[in-house]
Write a protein that holds these residues in place. Structure first.
Motif, PDB file in Angstrom:
ATOM      1  N   LYS A  59      -6.231   1.645  -6.635  1.00 48.95           N
ATOM      2  CA  LYS A  59      -7.500   0.977  -6.902  1.00 48.95           C
ATOM      3  C   LYS A  59      -8.016   0.178  -5.713  1.00 48.95           C
ATOM      4  CE  LYS A  59      -5.405  -3.074  -9.139  1.00 48.95           C
ATOM      5  NZ  LYS A  59      -5.327  -3.845 -10.400  1.00 48.95           N
ATOM      6  N   ASP A  60      -7.159  -0.039  -4.724  1.00 53.64           N
ATOM      7  CA  ASP A  60      -7.552  -0.848  -3.570  1.00 53.64           C
ATOM      8  C   ASP A  60      -7.705  -0.066  -2.272  1.00 53.64           C
ATOM      9  OD1 ASP A  60      -7.431  -3.353  -5.023  1.00 53.64           O
ATOM     10  OD2 ASP A  60      -5.256  -3.084  -5.012  1.00 53.64           O
ATOM     11  N   GLN A 328     -11.441   4.590  -7.881  1.00 58.28           N
ATOM     12  CA  GLN A 328     -11.127   3.164  -7.687  1.00 58.28           C
ATOM     13  C   GLN A 328     -11.910   2.296  -8.653  1.00 58.28           C
ATOM     14  OE1 GLN A 328     -11.869   2.890  -3.426  1.00 58.28           O
ATOM     15  NE2 GLN A 328      -9.677   2.889  -2.999  1.00 58.28           N
ATOM     16  N   ASN A 332     -10.236   0.025 -11.568  1.00 62.54           N
ATOM     17  CA  ASN A 332     -10.559  -1.404 -11.557  1.00 62.54           C
ATOM     18  C   ASN A 332     -11.386  -1.804 -12.768  1.00 62.54           C
ATOM     19  OD1 ASN A 332      -9.593  -2.977  -9.120  1.00 62.54           O
ATOM     20  ND2 ASN A 332     -10.408  -1.171  -8.092  1.00 62.54           N
TER      21      ASN A 332
END
Length: 431
Positions: A59-60, A328, A332
């Motif tokens: 996700k980062d 992502q 998130n």
């Protein structure tokens, strides 16, 4: 002194632990990359597909991003990151489903909405009371697909369009059949020169929008399966698109582009020749039947083609980087770079398996699988007929995107599926 020494040891262990974790993470990603390289080398050698792009991330961050092979088997044009692929049925979620999620989150659509109440043409038809929920979970009872375009084709002597045997009359292969060389196109509905208000199907083909009346009539009577039973159907997403457009008064491609623009991604969209060059589009199949050409820059799927390349079931083109941003955002909980693109509760609802107790492993729009050696219970994503795949695992914060053009030059090439190619890579990065 003893306390000071203890603190020094503890601090040292903390730093040592961080360092070990960092090295382990680096080792894991390197191991995954070596595995992917090996799988790709084998796939290219065996002719699973001409070229591919892969991204692994969380996700980062993007952890692995690589291109392999060439646009086609002539090996003249290497694959590059700006190249876009025909996503085929991945369009179901990255287009129509994403837009539906936005509209449901904004209170503009409801999963209980009925087709006949929203789309006037289906009022008082056998499918009028099908709900948006049933369409998205493929439990509507509609048949898998309809080859609408074949009703636009005929032969002068009444012979079949296709034959299982090759002959002078049937010289060219299409899928597993041979095509009649004397095919006639219905001039009432198809033109090889532009006509006012007609819809472009291919670079040299336009369709009379009056044809859509016959399409909608066929869909309205296509509920031949048991309602509530899972049958994956392109028709479901054709209807979702119609519901979206009837509810909003806007076109699906406009609504999808709004979301992509908010995410800052530009290598994704319908009808790619309107926003990228032909040399940046991966070719798909040699179509000896309908369009008589190697398809490049126009959608492979024939149903999406007759709708001008913008459809609920197919039509999107993208590179892996653009899709990685969507992954992502979903991992998130609908947020990307501090902006809430989709409501968190909607992301959760669509990614779950609401019918798992009934043995139906399907999200709302999203593909899910019964847990096995490859897939876990909370994995969600989708695949595409052209050789595309993306899945996310919210539990271990991983996503995988594999884009290929395995249908070039023919859809009969199913080697990547026989080898469980994409599933094996997904299993590897989820260890």
């Amino acid at each position: 002194m003893k306390n000071i020494g203890t603190r020094i040891i503890m601090v040292s262990l903390v730093f040592f632990g961080i360092n070990v974790y960092s090295q382990k993470k680096s080792f894991d990603e390197k191991r995954n990359e070596v595995y992917i390289d090996s799988m790709m080398t084998n796939a290219l050698e065996k002719g699973f597909f001409p070229g591919a792009e892969i991204i692994v991330g969380n996700k980062d961050a993007v952890l692995i991003s690589k291109n392999y092979g060439f646009h086609d088997y002539s090996k003249k044009q290497p694959v590059k990151s700006d190249d876009v692929y025909d996503l085929a049925s991945m369009s179901k979620v990255l287009g129509a489903t994403l837009v539906t999620m936005r509209l449901v989150g904004d209170g503009k659509m409801n999963l209980k909405d009925k087709v006949g109440d929203v789309v006037a043409v289906y009022k008082d038809t056998p499918i009028a009371d099908l709900t948006l929920f049933e369409l998205l979970t493929h439990t509507s009872g509609l048949k898998a697909s309809i080859t609408f375009y074949q009703s636009l084709l005929s032969t002068p002597d009444g012979l079949p369009l296709l034959s299982k045997d090759k002959s002078d009359i049937y010289p060219d292969l299409f899928d597993t059949m041979y095509v009649n060389k004397n095919i006639i196109y219905d001039a009432n509905y198809l033109s090889f020169t532009p006509k006012e208000n007609w819809v472009q199907v291919y670079k040299n083909m336009w369709i009379n929008p009056e044809f859509y009346k016959t399409v909608y009539a066929q869909i309205a009577t296509a509920n031949t399966n048991v309602r509530g039973k899972y049958v994956y159907s392109d028709l479901n997403l054709l209807l979702v698109k119609q519901m979206i457009e009837a509810k909003t008064g806007l076109k699906l491609d406009q609504l999808a582009k709004e979301i992509y623009s908010e995410l800052g991604i530009s290598k994704i969209g319908y009808n790619p020749l309107k926003w990228t060059s032909e040399e940046n589009v991966m070719p798909t199949e040699l179509d000896n039947f309908f369009r008589k050409d190697t398809i490049k820059g126009y959608v492979h799927d024939e149903a999406a083609a007759i709708f001008g390349g913008v459809s609920g079931n197919a039509g999107l083109f993208a590179n892996a980087q653009s899709i990685s941003v969507i992954c992502q955002m979903l991992l998130n909980n609908g947020k990307y770079k501090g902006k809430q693109i989709l409501k968190a509760k909607v992301v959760k609802e669509f990614a779950e398996s609401p019918l798992a107790k009934e043995g139906i492993y399907r999200g709302l729009g999203f593909d899910k699988r019964k847990p096995d050696e490859f897939f876990k219970a909370n994995d969600f994503g989708h695949t595409g007929f052209t050789g595309t795949f993306f899945f996310m695992n919210p539990d271990n914060n991983r996503f995988l995107i594999i884009l290929t053009n395995r249908v070039n030059p023919t859809r009969t090439n199913r080697l990547m599926y026989k080898d469980d190619f994409s599933a094996k890579i997904w299993r590897q990065i989820n260890r």
